[in-house]
Scaffold this active site. Sequence first.
Site, PDB file in Angstrom:
ATOM      1  N   ASN A 278       0.911  -1.165   0.000  1.00  0.00           N
ATOM      2  CA  ASN A 278       0.000   0.000   0.000  1.00  0.00           C
ATOM      3  C   ASN A 278       0.943   1.205   0.000  1.00  0.00           C
ATOM      4  O   ASN A 278       1.268   1.756   1.043  1.00  0.00           O
ATOM      5  CB  ASN A 278      -0.884   0.005   1.243  1.00  0.00           C
ATOM      6  CG  ASN A 278      -1.812  -1.202   1.289  1.00  0.00           C
ATOM      7  OD1 ASN A 278      -2.250  -1.694   0.259  1.00  0.00           O
ATOM      8  ND2 ASN A 278      -2.091  -1.690   2.485  1.00  0.00           N
ATOM      9  N   LYS A 355       0.774  -3.297  -6.194  1.00  0.00           N
ATOM     10  CA  LYS A 355      -0.563  -3.692  -5.713  1.00  0.00           C
ATOM     11  C   LYS A 355      -1.525  -2.677  -6.308  1.00  0.00           C
ATOM     12  O   LYS A 355      -1.424  -1.486  -6.003  1.00  0.00           O
ATOM     13  CB  LYS A 355      -0.611  -3.655  -4.188  1.00  0.00           C
ATOM     14  CG  LYS A 355      -2.006  -3.884  -3.590  1.00  0.00           C
ATOM     15  CD  LYS A 355      -1.980  -3.930  -2.064  1.00  0.00           C
ATOM     16  CE  LYS A 355      -3.371  -4.132  -1.474  1.00  0.00           C
ATOM     17  NZ  LYS A 355      -3.355  -4.218   0.001  1.00  0.00           N
ATOM     18  N   GLU A 359      -8.161  -3.671  -2.500  1.00  0.00           N
ATOM     19  CA  GLU A 359      -8.371  -3.112  -1.161  1.00  0.00           C
ATOM     20  C   GLU A 359      -8.221  -1.591  -1.142  1.00  0.00           C
ATOM     21  O   GLU A 359      -7.554  -1.015  -0.293  1.00  0.00           O
ATOM     22  CB  GLU A 359      -7.408  -3.757  -0.158  1.00  0.00           C
ATOM     23  CG  GLU A 359      -7.587  -5.267  -0.085  1.00  0.00           C
ATOM     24  CD  GLU A 359      -6.734  -5.950   0.973  1.00  0.00           C
ATOM     25  OE1 GLU A 359      -5.652  -5.431   1.278  1.00  0.00           O
ATOM     26  OE2 GLU A 359      -7.165  -7.004   1.471  1.00  0.00           O
ATOM     27  N   ARG A 392       1.093  -8.039  -8.323  1.00  0.00           N
ATOM     28  CA  ARG A 392       0.374  -8.942  -7.424  1.00  0.00           C
ATOM     29  C   ARG A 392      -0.996  -9.342  -7.983  1.00  0.00           C
ATOM     30  O   ARG A 392      -1.754  -8.500  -8.474  1.00  0.00           O
ATOM     31  CB  ARG A 392       0.187  -8.303  -6.053  1.00  0.00           C
ATOM     32  CG  ARG A 392       1.490  -7.994  -5.364  1.00  0.00           C
ATOM     33  CD  ARG A 392       1.262  -7.259  -4.075  1.00  0.00           C
ATOM     34  NE  ARG A 392       1.110  -8.113  -2.929  1.00  0.00           N
ATOM     35  CZ  ARG A 392       0.186  -7.954  -1.984  1.00  0.00           C
ATOM     36  NH1 ARG A 392      -0.727  -7.007  -2.084  1.00  0.00           N
ATOM     37  NH2 ARG A 392       0.152  -8.738  -0.941  1.00  0.00           N
ATOM     38  N   LYS A 433      -0.606 -15.204  -4.034  1.00  0.00           N
ATOM     39  CA  LYS A 433      -0.611 -15.723  -2.656  1.00  0.00           C
ATOM     40  C   LYS A 433      -0.826 -17.230  -2.685  1.00  0.00           C
ATOM     41  O   LYS A 433      -1.526 -17.734  -3.574  1.00  0.00           O
ATOM     42  CB  LYS A 433      -1.699 -15.040  -1.820  1.00  0.00           C
ATOM     43  CG  LYS A 433      -1.358 -13.585  -1.494  1.00  0.00           C
ATOM     44  CD  LYS A 433      -2.291 -12.966  -0.460  1.00  0.00           C
ATOM     45  CE  LYS A 433      -1.881 -11.516  -0.197  1.00  0.00           C
ATOM     46  NZ  LYS A 433      -2.653 -10.837   0.847  1.00  0.00           N
ATOM     47  N   ASP A 438      -6.393 -15.410   1.697  1.00  0.00           N
ATOM     48  CA  ASP A 438      -5.454 -14.466   2.289  1.00  0.00           C
ATOM     49  C   ASP A 438      -4.720 -15.056   3.489  1.00  0.00           C
ATOM     50  O   ASP A 438      -5.036 -14.722   4.622  1.00  0.00           O
ATOM     51  CB  ASP A 438      -6.243 -13.213   2.729  1.00  0.00           C
ATOM     52  CG  ASP A 438      -5.321 -12.062   3.079  1.00  0.00           C
ATOM     53  OD1 ASP A 438      -4.118 -12.186   2.847  1.00  0.00           O
ATOM     54  OD2 ASP A 438      -5.824 -11.050   3.592  1.00  0.00           O
ATOM     55  N   GLU A 460       3.579 -15.929  -3.191  1.00  0.00           N
ATOM     56  CA  GLU A 460       3.718 -14.990  -2.071  1.00  0.00           C
ATOM     57  C   GLU A 460       3.342 -15.724  -0.797  1.00  0.00           C
ATOM     58  O   GLU A 460       2.219 -16.224  -0.661  1.00  0.00           O
ATOM     59  CB  GLU A 460       2.803 -13.769  -2.280  1.00  0.00           C
ATOM     60  CG  GLU A 460       2.882 -12.786  -1.123  1.00  0.00           C
ATOM     61  CD  GLU A 460       2.110 -11.488  -1.388  1.00  0.00           C
ATOM     62  OE1 GLU A 460       1.826 -11.165  -2.552  1.00  0.00           O
ATOM     63  OE2 GLU A 460       1.795 -10.791  -0.399  1.00  0.00           O
ATOM     64  N   GLU A 466       0.457 -12.599  10.545  1.00  0.00           N
ATOM     65  CA  GLU A 466      -0.760 -11.798  10.639  1.00  0.00           C
ATOM     66  C   GLU A 466      -1.965 -12.590  11.170  1.00  0.00           C
ATOM     67  O   GLU A 466      -2.615 -12.180  12.121  1.00  0.00           O
ATOM     68  CB  GLU A 466      -1.094 -11.222   9.256  1.00  0.00           C
ATOM     69  CG  GLU A 466      -2.410 -10.474   9.231  1.00  0.00           C
ATOM     70  CD  GLU A 466      -2.760  -9.929   7.843  1.00  0.00           C
ATOM     71  OE1 GLU A 466      -1.959 -10.082   6.914  1.00  0.00           O
ATOM     72  OE2 GLU A 466      -3.850  -9.350   7.719  1.00  0.00           O
ATOM     73  N   GLU A 584      -4.093 -24.685  14.085  1.00  0.00           N
ATOM     74  CA  GLU A 584      -5.277 -24.923  13.253  1.00  0.00           C
ATOM     75  C   GLU A 584      -6.403 -25.535  14.087  1.00  0.00           C
ATOM     76  O   GLU A 584      -7.567 -25.143  13.964  1.00  0.00           O
ATOM     77  CB  GLU A 584      -4.911 -25.865  12.098  1.00  0.00           C
ATOM     78  CG  GLU A 584      -6.063 -26.183  11.170  1.00  0.00           C
ATOM     79  CD  GLU A 584      -5.655 -27.123  10.034  1.00  0.00           C
ATOM     80  OE1 GLU A 584      -4.678 -27.886  10.205  1.00  0.00           O
ATOM     81  OE2 GLU A 584      -6.317 -27.090   8.987  1.00  0.00           O
TER      82      GLU A 584
HETATM   83  O1  GCW Z   1      -4.077  -9.718   4.337  1.00  0.00           O
HETATM   84  C1  GCW Z   1      -4.211  -8.446   3.876  1.00  0.00           C
HETATM   85  C2  GCW Z   1      -3.667  -7.628   4.983  1.00  0.00           C
HETATM   86  C3  GCW Z   1      -3.349  -6.237   4.551  1.00  0.00           C
HETATM   87  C4  GCW Z   1      -2.428  -6.314   3.357  1.00  0.00           C
HETATM   88  C5  GCW Z   1      -3.115  -7.106   2.249  1.00  0.00           C
HETATM   89  C6  GCW Z   1      -2.216  -7.321   1.059  1.00  0.00           C
HETATM   90  C7  GCW Z   1      -0.729  -4.764   2.741  1.00  0.00           C
HETATM   91  O2  GCW Z   1      -4.583  -7.644   6.034  1.00  0.00           O
HETATM   92  O3  GCW Z   1      -2.756  -5.579   5.620  1.00  0.00           O
HETATM   93  O4  GCW Z   1      -2.080  -5.034   2.903  1.00  0.00           O
HETATM   94  O5  GCW Z   1      -3.448  -8.377   2.733  1.00  0.00           O
HETATM   95  O6  GCW Z   1      -1.629  -8.398   0.970  1.00  0.00           O
HETATM   96  O7  GCW Z   1      -2.117  -6.452   0.229  1.00  0.00           O
END
Ligand code: GCW
Length: 899
Positions: A278, A355, A359, A392, A433, A438, A460, A466, A584
Amino acid sequence: MFSTQLELFSSKAAASAIRQAIRYRVGLALHVEHRGAEGQNWFSEREARVIGRSRLVLLCCLLLTLVSANAEDGSQAWLRYAPPVLNAIPADYQKMPAALVDLDSSPESISAQKELRQGVQSMLNRILRVETKVPANDDAWILGTVEEIRAAFPEFHTDSNKPAPEGFSISILAAHGHRYWVIAGTDPRGLLYGAFRVLSGIARGVSFASMQGTQSPAAPVRWVNQWDNLNGTIERGYGGRSIFFDNDQVRSDLTRAGEYARLLASIGINGCTINNVNANPKLLTPAMIHEVARIADAFRPWGVRLSMSVPIDAPQILGGLDTFDPGDPKVAAWWREKFDQIYAAIPDFGGIEVKADSEGQPGPSKYGRTPVDAANMFAAALKPHGGIVVYRAFVYNHHLDWNDIKADRARAAYDIFHPLDGKFADNVIVQIKNGPIDFQVREPVSPLFAGLHRTNEAIELQITQEYMGQAHHLVFLPTQWKEALDFDLHAENRSTPVKDILSGKSFHRPLGGYVGVANVGLDANWMGHPMSMANLYGFGRLAWNPNTTAQSIAEDWTRLTFSNDPKVVSTVSHMLLTSWSIYERYTGPLGLQTLTNITGPHYGPAPQSQEHNGWGQWIRADHDGVGMDRTVATGTGYIGQYPPAVAAMYTSLKTCPDNLLLFMHHVPYTYKLHTGKTVIQTIYDDHYLGAQEAAGFVTQWKSLDSLIDPERYQKTLALLEYQAGHAIVWRDAIDRWFEKMSGIPDDRHRIDHDPNRIVAADMQLDGYKPIDATIWETASGGKAYACLDQTSCTASTKLNRPAGWYSVAVQYFDYRRGVSTFTLQLDRQAIATWTAENTLPGEAPNGDTSTRFTLHGVPRRPGDTLTIEGHPDDGQPAPIDYLEITPEAAPAPQAASAH
Ligand code: GCW
């Protein structure tokens, strides 16, 4: 006396020692100014308050400060170079040459040379002598590229197994009557990686003879991303503030950036993106580029190329253009000029991360353009300089309609990128990813890996935890990553494991690789939890060679980080290897994803938050059943994105693995799994088992007391005890929620039937008042008891239990702000005092803040009164939930444990 103390504190080392003491409760209390000599704030306001509040022994901190100079604070990670404690040192170390010749003299080879000298001296107490020429009458270490070594020794051959770019070969060469220990890189980076491999071998007691051989990286791109913001914060970072930025500037002291690059090089990482995806356009101003060049300088000796995340709208925001349309020639020209500026300052700049349309980030869709239009515009501007674009695939609509049964965020990446296959420029990599959502605790592999045959791909992975306990929980992720990398997608009806797609082997791609979101920070131990660095280490090892087993990663890391003692190696690696499955079980089993607060901090339990929002991490639980129907026939069609063999496996309930069942299907709670147990009973049982297993970490770790240095032992112990308590919070919250949702009781009647628990509502309260827990299932009866508008409150209970020894657990809530104090009293006699000063992500009683303090070896007689006394602080009303009093066989040796 006091002024002496103040002088002591005018060093950052002292500040860090105190910070550790506060964080990990080293029983330290003091009175001190919290500003450094140059007016710099070393302590957060909260830390300063803890310091200011306490008024005890200054001697403690003097000792601590002195000790900290040599303490095992985790800063050296796996490069401690401690003398290896082994039964026998390998015999060939006796014949180790004393002379060292560097034929290359690149920045990387100079690092390799220094590192070898430092490591050999520190581990084996032998000083290597640097020679400028191969000595005529002595054995020697020889460092160089393959070409350089061949020029000096015509008899040197690596042809049978030639290392690829950035690879190396380690060998013993007999020539001119001497023996040469040769580290030959294909290039300077390879040479450096070879030197680190030798040092890792020495630290683990591997003979030089068995280190011999050739190694090459599995893929050319092995990068970490840092989500650092220019103001010094880090998005999803749990190890302190940015090592690169502070206050919208590049830090003047970049020592840690250099140390980080050294750690990265030691595991074969060759690139680092320094700022948040971001992205802030300010990083692209000429003044900032000039500053960023200093970071690149710190990276260069370690062969780590710097890259940046860029916001696509920079030409408009920063450049003053009226558009950022990637199809507009003036936009393309702006970027060309920008990259020219960057390369003028950083000639080895690696490239950019993008990116976009994700979001809330701006993207090409604003102009009706696609990711190809955007990526290829960047690619054209970077190509003349040899830079790459990592674009991405994390592009999705976060305003999905929850009521639309066909809507599915998991579909997004494939739906958007698959039609673009073959259109991306050669220097573009699409970064995907590991799973389609996520970084959840369990996800299938993204079908997009098999959906791009004519496009470079990188995976990724999220190293920073997180969704995995945010460095408060031990979760070793290489176990998870291995499953993804080994997963065979059966593209084109042939074997195409993800790791072969990434290396370019499956679809004959020139570029590709691994990107890990690391987010290390200024904390001495980089990531917050001493065990979290196993994830960074494991990421590097897998990016280098995805065939490495999780077990060898865990064992090697343990040896390098703690000790070669067989008990330490077997215990720690067992803890690591079981930790992901345990996490898990007590969070979200059966493919339910993490069940955390997805609209909040992604930390504690909050299953309801998964539903009724636009983010699409839904589990679609109702009274009758649970799970997302992703089949083609009746669901969202997501499963149809996989190649036929994989799609067939997930479609059939007979072959869909239990651990992804609810990701793929919606089934009744009474549906029986392959184990024969119902879905609902499995949810209950897994949570009980997981919490019990998390408690087992504490026992396993305690068996290593005396085998681990006190600093890391205590720090880890405190975290594991916290984790064991938080696993109970998870267990209770998720089981309560599902019991209410399904109306089906646990067949063992455990939920909210805890015979040893006394909830605050049943205690005699003086001042404590009920307040709603903001997520009902995270507190008994949905209520916490808070001490509002009072200086202190008490909750007491008289228990008629048989005389004996007990452990007493106090469940309370620890908000991020404020440091409440609690005292536990037995018949009005204080038996423990502690403060609520953990740094958890919440300001209310809920699953993020619910915390446990346990006191062992408490003697009880029938009729004794137990009292909790709470003293609120700064908006934190010393909230409590319950007491749990459990008989103990005998007083445990460890008297108190807090968190
Ligand atoms: O999982 C989400 C995260 C965001 C992150 C986003 C991403 C950088 O909560 O914080 O932003 O993925 O991968 O872009």
